[in-house]
Enzyme design. Structure first.
Site, PDB file in Angstrom:
ATOM      1  CB  CYS A   2      -0.947   0.072   1.190  1.00 50.26           C
ATOM      2  SG  CYS A   2      -2.134  -1.274   1.239  1.00 50.26           S
ATOM      3  NE  ARG A  27       5.879   2.000  -0.577  1.00 46.70           N
ATOM      4  CZ  ARG A  27       5.996   1.941   0.741  1.00 46.70           C
ATOM      5  NH1 ARG A  27       4.949   1.706   1.498  1.00 46.70           N
ATOM      6  NH2 ARG A  27       7.165   2.117   1.305  1.00 46.70           N
ATOM      7  CD1 TRP A  74      -0.294  -6.892  -2.712  1.00 43.46           C
ATOM      8  CD2 TRP A  74      -0.609  -7.200  -0.514  1.00 43.46           C
ATOM      9  NE1 TRP A  74      -0.099  -8.218  -2.443  1.00 43.46           N
ATOM     10  CE2 TRP A  74      -0.288  -8.444  -1.102  1.00 43.46           C
ATOM     11  CE3 TRP A  74      -0.853  -7.163   0.853  1.00 43.46           C
ATOM     12  CZ2 TRP A  74      -0.199  -9.626  -0.374  1.00 43.46           C
ATOM     13  CZ3 TRP A  74      -0.765  -8.338   1.589  1.00 43.46           C
ATOM     14  CH2 TRP A  74      -0.436  -9.556   0.975  1.00 43.46           C
ATOM     15  CG  ASN A 100       1.394   0.990   4.286  1.00 40.29           C
ATOM     16  OD1 ASN A 100       1.129  -0.193   4.169  1.00 40.29           O
ATOM     17  ND2 ASN A 100       2.621   1.478   4.234  1.00 40.29           N
ATOM     18  N   GLY A 101      -0.953  -0.667   6.387  1.00 39.88           N
ATOM     19  CA  GLY A 101      -0.697  -1.405   7.627  1.00 39.88           C
ATOM     20  C   GLY A 101      -1.899  -2.236   8.017  1.00 39.88           C
ATOM     21  CD  GLU A 508      15.520 -15.628  -6.228  1.00 43.14           C
ATOM     22  OE1 GLU A 508      14.953 -15.911  -5.171  1.00 43.14           O
ATOM     23  OE2 GLU A 508      15.243 -14.619  -6.908  1.00 43.14           O
ATOM     24  CE  LYS A 512      12.390 -13.664  -8.969  1.00 46.27           C
ATOM     25  NZ  LYS A 512      13.055 -13.454  -7.732  1.00 46.27           N
ATOM     26  CD  GLU A 515       8.583 -13.519  -7.148  1.00 42.85           C
ATOM     27  OE1 GLU A 515       8.278 -12.575  -6.427  1.00 42.85           O
ATOM     28  OE2 GLU A 515       9.721 -13.667  -7.614  1.00 42.85           O
ATOM     29  CG  HIS A 531      15.590 -38.102   1.979  1.00 45.50           C
ATOM     30  ND1 HIS A 531      15.846 -39.250   2.690  1.00 45.50           N
ATOM     31  CD2 HIS A 531      16.795 -37.618   1.580  1.00 45.50           C
ATOM     32  CE1 HIS A 531      17.161 -39.444   2.741  1.00 45.50           C
ATOM     33  NE2 HIS A 531      17.755 -38.463   2.063  1.00 45.50           N
ATOM     34  CE  LYS A 630      11.375  -4.319  -6.606  1.00 40.76           C
ATOM     35  NZ  LYS A 630      11.604  -5.742  -6.841  1.00 40.76           N
TER      36      LYS A 630
END
Ligand code: M6R
Length: 635
Positions: A2, A27, A74, A100-101, A508, A512, A515, A531, A630
Site C-alpha cells: 500500500c 507497493r 495491496w 497502510n498497515g 530462487e 522466480k 512469481e 526423501h 514489491k
C-alpha cells in the site's frame, strides 16, 4: 505494501497525486483511489485494479481541487474491489483516510462503533479509522487532538493520510512503524510513503519518525509525537536527480533489470573493493558520484545520509555468532551469505525467514551480529526481527538497496547495494547485488578476523572482478535460453535441484518461475529429492538441475540421474564443455566455467531468463505479477 500520497498547493491535486501514485504502484496494484476537497466538499474517486483504471476516472471527472490524498492498495482485509479501495470515508462523508498497515483490533472497534450507530461499507480494517476519528470529533476538540485521541485506540502498525472537508487547508499524516515523507516545495507540500515519489517535485524532505503525526499545510509541516508535543526537525536535501522510469528499449522492466546485472555488480564491487590488493572498505559513506558512469538512467542515489559499516576491529573480533533475517529472494541470497561467512570466517551463522521469529525464543546476545537483508528496507517482518535482536543486545547491520529506508533508520551499519531502482516486482538485479554484498562481507570479516589468508582473499577478489564479464557472456546467450524455455512452458509443475551454494539458487529459480509464470515450482536440495519429492516426478515434470564443477558435482549429478530414471524431463545449468551434462540432460542452459564458490552469481541468470521467457510466452503480467507487491510492509 500500500502506498500513501498527498498534495496541497497551487496545482490541480489529482494529476500530482496520480504521478506520485505511479511511483508507488510497486507497493500494490489491487486498487487505487484519491480523495480531494473540491469546492468545499470531499470527493472520493476510486477503482479496483491497476492505477490506469483510476487514471481514466480522473481524466473523465477532471477534478480541479488543490488538496487531496491518494492510495494504491495491496489487499489484506477484503477482496480487491471498488468498495474496499481506499480512501475510506466516515458516515458524515467529511473525513477521508488512506491507510497502510493493519489495525489489529479493528473487529472490536467496529463492533463498538456499529453499536454507536456508525454504518460500515467495506470489509477492510481501515474504514474503522475514519469512523473512529468521526466519533472522537463528535466528542469535541481540535482536529489534531481528535486524531491523537483516536490513535490511542488503535492497535497495530500503520501509516495514515487524513483529510477533512472542514479543514481544506491541511493534510494530517501519521507514522507508526512505517515510512512517510513530506516534501516541501514553494507554497506547496507533498506526502508519500516513499520519498522517491515526491522527488519529482522537490528535494527538500522531512521524514516522519516512529509514532509521529504531521500537520501539513502549503507553508510547511509541523510534527508532533503521540503525546501531542511538538517535535522540531529540519528538512534534508535529497539528491535532486529525477526518478526516471524507462525500459530503455527492453520489452519489460524485468528484462532490462536482468540485463543491468553486469553493471550493478561492477558498481557494487567498485564501491567497496577498490583494488584486489586492498582490504574491503565498508566505511564508504554517501553515494560517490565519481563512480556513476551515467549508464543507469534511473539510478536512485542516496540523499547524503552517512552509511557504511562502523563496527570496530575489536567488536568484529569479539563476534561469536551471526544471525541473518530476510524474506523471499533476500532470504535465498542470505542462505548463500551464511555458507560464505561460515566458509571464509568460521563463525556460525543462523539464517531465519524473518516472519518465523515472531513468538520464538531468539538466541542472540551481545556477541551476535544480527543482519537484516532487504531490498526495500521496508519489509515489516525483517524489520521486526532486527529490532528484536537489537533489543536483546545484538550488534545490527542492514543490507539494502534503499539508503533512505526504514531499515537505514534502525541500524548504524548499512551496506547499500548499487542497483538503482528495481521497478519489476520480481527481484533480479537486487538479488545479485545482495549476493555481491555477502561475498564482500565474508571477505571483509575474514580479513578483519584473520581467518582469510591475504593470498586467498586476493584471489577471490580477482575472481569476483571477473564475474561481470561472465554475466555479459551469459546475457549474450539469451536467444539460446529462450528456445529452451519455451519448450517447457506448458509444464504444470517444475522441480529445481541444487546442492551446497547452489541449493539456494534452486530455491530462487523456483520462486522466480512461480512469481512470473504462476507455474507451480519447488526447489530442493538435490540430495533431498529421494526423501520424498521424487514421488511427484514423471514424464510431465521438468527437473532443472544446477550443476557446477566442484565439491558437490558428482553427487548432484547422481541425484539428477535418479530423477532421469523416473522419466522426468531433464534440464541443466552447466558450464561450457561439460560433456557429462550434455549426455545426461535433454536441454543445457550453458554458462562460462566458474569457480564453485562464486557460481551462484552466474547460475541464477539463465534461470531468471527462463522464468522471464516462459512468463512472456504465456502472456502473463511480467512486471506486476498477480497478487504480489514489491514492498511487503505488513507482518
Ligand atoms: O524488500 P525485501 O528484499 O525485504 O523483500 C523481500 C521479499 O518480499 C522479496 O524478495 C520477494 O520475494 C520478491 N517478490 C522476490 O522476487
Amino acid at each position: 505494501m500500500c502506498g500513501i500520497v498527498g498534495y496541497l498547493g497551487p496545482l490541480k491535486a489529482a494529476p500530482v497525486l496520480l504521478s506520485e501514485l505511479k511511483c508507488l504502484e510497486y507497493r500494490g496494484y489491487d486498487s487505487a483511489g484519491v480523495a480531494v476537497i473540491e469546492d468545499g466538499r470531499l470527493c472520493v474517486m476510486k477503482a479496483a485494479g491497476k492505477l490506469s483504471n483510476l487514471e481514466e476516472i480522473l481524466v473523465q471527472k477532471g477534478p480541479t481541487a488543490r488538496v487531496g490524498i491518494g492510495h494504491t492498495r495491496w489487499a489484506t482485509h477484503g477482496v480487491p474491489n471498488d468498495t474496499n479501495a481506499h480512501p475510506h470515508i466516515d458516515s458524515t462523508g467529511k473525513i477521508a483516510v488512506v491507510h497502510n498497515g493493519i489495525i489489529e483490533n479493528f473487529e472490536e472497534l467496529k463492533t463498538e462503533l456499529i453499536g454507536l450507530g456508525y454504518a460500515f461499507n467495506s470489509d477492510t480494517d481501515s474504514e474503522v479509522i475514519a469512523h473512529l476519528i468521526s466519533y472522537e470529533l463528535s466528542q469535541g476538540g481540535e482536529m489534531l487532538d481528535v486524531i491523537l485521541r483516536s490513535l490511542k485506540r488503535l492497535v497495530g502498525a500503520y501509516a495514515l493520510g487524513i483529510v477533512s472537508q472542514e479543514h481544506p487547508d491541511r493534510i494530517y499524516a501519521v507514522n507508526h512503524h512505517y515510512s512517510l515523507s513530506v516534501g516541501l516545495g514553494q507554497g506547496e507540500s507533498f506526502l508519500a510513503s516513499d520519498s522517491m515519489a515526491v522527488r519529482q517535485y522537490t528535494n527538500r524532505v522531512v521524514r516522519l519518525e516512529q509514532s509521529e503525526v504531521a500537520e501539513i499545510t502549503t507553508q510547511g509541516v509541523r510534527l508532533f509525537n503521540f503525546d501531542g508535543l511538538e517535535v522540531k526537525r529540519s528538512p534534508i536535501a535529497m539528491d535532486s536527480s529525477p526518478y526516471v522510469i524507462d525500459k530503455c528499449g527492453h520489452k519489460h522492466f524485468l528484462l532490462k533489470e536482468i540485463h543491468e546485472q553486469p553493471l550493478v555488480l561492477r558498481q557494487t564491487l567498485t564501491k567497496y573493493l577498490r583494488h584486489p590488493n586492498h582490504p574491503i572498505d565498508f566505511s564508504v559513506g554517501a553515494y560517490d558520484p565519481s563512480l556513476d558512469d551515467g549508464s543507469s538512467e534511473n539510478k536512485m542515489v542516496g540523499d547524503g545520509t552517512a552509511y557504511g559499516v562502523h563496527l570496530t576491529d575489536e567488536e568484529i573480533k569479539g563476534l561469536n555468532h551471526i544471525n541473518i533475517f530476510a524474506c523471499g529472494t533476500a532470504y535465498h541470497a542470505s542462505m548463500i551469505g551464511k555458507l560464505l561467512i561460515e566458509e571464509l570466517v568460521g563463525i556460525p551463522v543462523a539464517v531465519d525467514i524473518a516472519s518465523e521469529i515472531r513468538g520464538r525464543k531468539l538466541l542472540v546476545n551481545e556477541s551476535t551480529l544480527a543482519i537484516a537483508c532487504s531490498q526495500s528496507g521496508e519489509t515489516a517482518d525483517t524489520l521486526a526481527a532486527l529490532k528484536e535482536a537489537k533489543a536483546r543486545g545484538a550488534y545490527t547491520m542492514g543490507i539494502t538497496n534503499r539508503a533512505d529506508s526504514h531499515l537505514a533508520q534502525i541500524t548504524p551499519n548499512l551496506i547499500v547495494t548499487e542497483c538503482g531502482i528495481e521497478v519489476s516486482v520480481a527481484a533480479t538485479k537486487t538479488y545479485l547485488a545482495q549476493l555481491a554484498s555477502y561475498y564482500l562481507l565474508a571477505i571483509y570479516l575474514g580479513e578483519k578476523r584473520g581467518t582469510l589468508p591475504p593470498e586467498k582473499a586476493k584471489a577471490l577478489k580477482m575472481q569476483l572482478n571477473a564475474i561481470p564479464t561472465m554475466l555479459e557472456q551469459i546475457l549474450a546467450r539469451e536467444e539460446q535460453y529462450k528456445d529452451i524455455s519455451i519448450k517447457y512452458a506448458d509444464a504444470h509443475d517444475v522441480v529445481f535441484i541444487g546442492r551446497g551454494v547452489n541449493f539456494p539458487t534452486a530455491l530462487e529459480g523456483a520462486l522466480k518461475l512461480k512469481e512470473l509464470s504462476y507455474i507451480h515450482a519447488s526447489g530442493y536440495a538435490a540430495g533431498e529429492l529421494k526423501h520424498g519429492p521424487i514421488a511427484v516426478l514423471d514424464q510431465n515434470v521438468p527437473v532443472i538441475t544446477v550443476l557446477v564443477p566442484g565439491a558437490v558435482y558428482e553427487k548432484t549429478l547422481s541425484n539428477a540421474q535418479e530423477a532421469r530414471a523416473r522419466k522426468a524431463k531433464m534440464i541443466v545449468v552447466a558450464v561450457d564443455g561439460d560433456e557429462q551434462a550434455a549426455r545426461t540432460f535433454d536441454s543445457v542452459l550453458s554458462i562460462p566455467p566458474v569457480e564453485e564458490i562464486l557460481s551462484p552469481l552466474t547460475t541464477i541468470v539463465p534461470l531468471q531468463l527462463l522464468s522471464y521467457f516462459i512468463s512472456d510466452y504465456l502472456g502473463k503480467d511480467v512486471d506486476q505479477p498477480r497478487n504480489l507487491a514489491k514492498s511487503v510492509t505488513v507482518e
